[in-house]
Write an enzyme that holds these catalytic residues in place. Structure first.
Site, short mmCIF file in Angstrom:
data_model
loop_
_atom_site.label_atom_id
_atom_site.label_comp_id
_atom_site.label_asym_id
_atom_site.label_seq_id
_atom_site.Cartn_x
_atom_site.Cartn_y
_atom_site.Cartn_z
CE1 TYR A 1 -2.36 3.33 2.43
CE2 TYR A 1 -3.70 2.56 0.60
CZ TYR A 1 -3.43 3.49 1.57
OH TYR A 1 -4.24 4.60 1.69
CG ASP B 1 5.94 3.58 0.59
OD1 ASP B 1 4.74 3.45 0.24
OD2 ASP B 1 6.29 4.22 1.61
CE LYS C 1 2.38 4.89 7.97
NZ LYS C 1 0.96 4.86 8.42
P1 KE4 Z 1 -0.70 8.39 4.43
O1 KE4 Z 1 -1.19 9.12 3.19
O2 KE4 Z 1 -1.79 7.57 5.08
O3 KE4 Z 1 0.03 9.32 5.41
O4 KE4 Z 1 0.44 7.36 3.96
C1 KE4 Z 1 0.16 6.43 2.94
C2 KE4 Z 1 1.11 5.27 3.06
C3 KE4 Z 1 2.14 5.16 2.15
N1 KE4 Z 1 3.03 4.14 2.23
C4 KE4 Z 1 2.94 3.19 3.20
C5 KE4 Z 1 3.94 2.07 3.24
C6 KE4 Z 1 1.90 3.25 4.17
O5 KE4 Z 1 1.80 2.30 5.12
C7 KE4 Z 1 0.97 4.31 4.10
C8 KE4 Z 1 -0.19 4.43 5.07
N2 KE4 Z 1 -0.29 3.42 6.06
C9 KE4 Z 1 -1.64 3.06 6.47
C10 KE4 Z 1 -1.53 2.00 7.57
N3 KE4 Z 1 -0.97 0.79 7.09
C11 KE4 Z 1 -2.43 4.25 6.88
C12 KE4 Z 1 -3.59 3.95 7.81
C13 KE4 Z 1 -4.86 4.54 7.25
O6 KE4 Z 1 -5.05 4.54 6.01
O7 KE4 Z 1 -5.67 5.01 8.08
#
Ligand code: KE4
Length: 429
Positions: A145, A240, A268
């Site tokens: 993801y 990523d 994060k």
């Molecule tokens: P955000 O746009 O949610 O800040 O980051 C996207 C993203 C990009 N790359 C990786 C490897 C990620 O894990 C994420 C976002 N992680 C999820 C939890 N696995 C966000 C949780 C959510 O969508 O509420």
């Protein structure tokens, strides 16, 4: 603060005015069919909901909170920052300092741009890779993801897996067909896909340790093979590291595996709990980014001083205390050992998965090393486990496809309480 702290009334109102009553799908607790937690406050490893119930929290906002909730040093830094203003729309010394800290920790990252989320970081990185190579196709891995930008919402993990919609509706077919997808941990499949799309692939983007289909480590030699294939084919390799960045090591996954990607995405932890993302990489690639180069990307709140100062305080503390990574790994190992003993004691069809301080529990009776293995997990059993743990005062991600994020605030006493709760729940499964 919401006028009313009656959980039922807040839930009813939230569902009337926000899709699913949430601002991110996983928070709706749909896949575990339990009323979602509404948080009032949090401190250290603990979260308190608006009914006053307290939980030991292993979500920790899905990764940013490596020091747990509301550590005093961060609260003071953010308070001090706020007194000087919250955002200006001009450059500040703080964004330069955070950029310098990140670049210094990551040898292959020579230049970086701050944004406000992991999604913005990966969306921008693939745009730059396309602009730099002049190629249109991108390649990702099933179950990984990378946020919710259109090109990347194809066979994705995290919330899409949780909701059972790995490829989202609403995407333009002409764009989706530019996104190639391979199985994670399968270098032959990757080599074949690259051969079949010779000179058409701008970038390969992957999570160096997959954290969005549970925790899935790359098998021996896999990342080296991906690196070699990208180098041989003029493909931009994007790590990523939104989850793994500063989580598995101060030098992130690239430092653990001693591999230099061409670009990297962060999120994060580098924001210390405030909204930050970043993308960076080799100078010749990053010089494509406006205003130096032609590839446009911008953001009103990018580099805002609150998030920058929270990120600086966080990274400085990690940099000056590298033993933290040893402690995080020891804690995850301690948890892993305790839960594994409980699996054996109660004959539960489950396996643990750990990489350094990252951990998860798969409800399956066979080893997990691929997306297909993950998809064989018993999500019904996970649902029972999740609810049982909530009743024991332990809060996990409301999805089998997320990682546990223990922080430095998760002491041995907290871990022992968690292991005891697992035994209680396993005994009733
Ligand atoms: P955000 O746009 O949610 O800040 O980051 C996207 C993203 C990009 N790359 C990786 C490897 C990620 O894990 C994420 C976002 N992680 C999820 C939890 N696995 C966000 C949780 C959510 O969508 O509420």
């Amino acid at each position: 603060m919401c006028k009313n702290n009656n959980k039922e009334e807040i839930l009813a109102l939230s569902r009337k005015i926000m899709p699913g009553g949430v601002n991110s799908p996983v928070r709706a607790f749909q896949s575990v069919e339990v009323a979602p937690v509404i948080v009032e406050s949090a401190h250290g490893p603990y979260i308190k909901d608006i009914t006053g119930k307290e939980y030991i929290d292993y979500v920790c906002s899905y990764g940013p909170l490596i020091f747990g909730h509301a550590p005093q040093f961060l609260i003071e830094e953010i308070q001090a920052a706020a007194e000087s203003g919250t955002t200006y729309g001009f450059t500040t010394p703080h964004e330069v300092e955070l950029a310098e800290l990140v670049i210094e920790s990551y040898p292959s990252c020579e230049m970086i741009r701050m944004v406000n989320s992991g999604t913005e970081a990966t969306m921008s990185a693939i745009r730059v890779a396309r602009g730099y190579t002049g190629r249109n196709k991108i390649l990702k891995f099933e179950g990984c993801y990378h946020g919710h930008s259109d090109s990347l919402l194809v066979k994705s993990g995290s919330g899409l897996l949780t909701q059972g919609v790995p490829t989202s509706p609403g995407l333009v077919p002409a764009l989706v067909e530019q996104t190639l997808v391979c199985p994670y941990n399968d270098e032959e499949a990757l080599a074949e896909m690259i051969r079949a799309n010779q000179d058409e692939i701008a970038c390969v983007i992957l999570e160096p340790i997959a954290g969005n289909m549970g925790v899935l480590a790359p098998h021996e030699g896999y990342l080296e093979a991906v690196r070699k294939l990208c180098t041989e084919n003029g493909i931009v390799l994007i790590f990523d590291e939104v989850i793994t960045g500063f989580r598995v090591d101060y030098h992130s996954a690239a430092g653990v595996f001693n591999i230099d990607p061409d670009m990297v995405c962060f999120g994060k932890i580098i924001g210390g709990g405030l909204p930050v993302g970043a993308y960076g990489g080799k100078l010749e690639i990053m010089k494509m980014v406006s205003p130096v180069g032609p590839v446009y990307q911008g953001g009103t709140l990018s580099g805002n001083p609150l998030a920058m100062r929270a990120g600086i305080a966080t990274l400085k503390r990690l940099k000056s205390n590298p033993v933290i990574y040893k402690t995080l790994e020891e804690n995850a190992t301690y948890l892993n050992r305790g839960i594994t003993e409980a699996i054996q004691k109660y004959h539960i069809p489950a396996v643990t998965s750990q990489f350094k301080g990252m951990f998860c529990l798969f409800f399956t009776d066979r080893p997990v090393s691929s997306y297909d293995d993950v998809m064989k997990c018993d999500t019904e059993l996970y649902k029972k486990f999740f609810e049982g743990m909530m009743n024991e005062g332990i809060l996990l991600a409301p999805s089998q496809f997320e990682a546990w994020f223990p922080s430095t605030a998760h002491t041995k006493e907290v871990l022992d309480q968690t292991i005891a709760a697992v035994n209680q729940v396993f005994a009733k499964l």
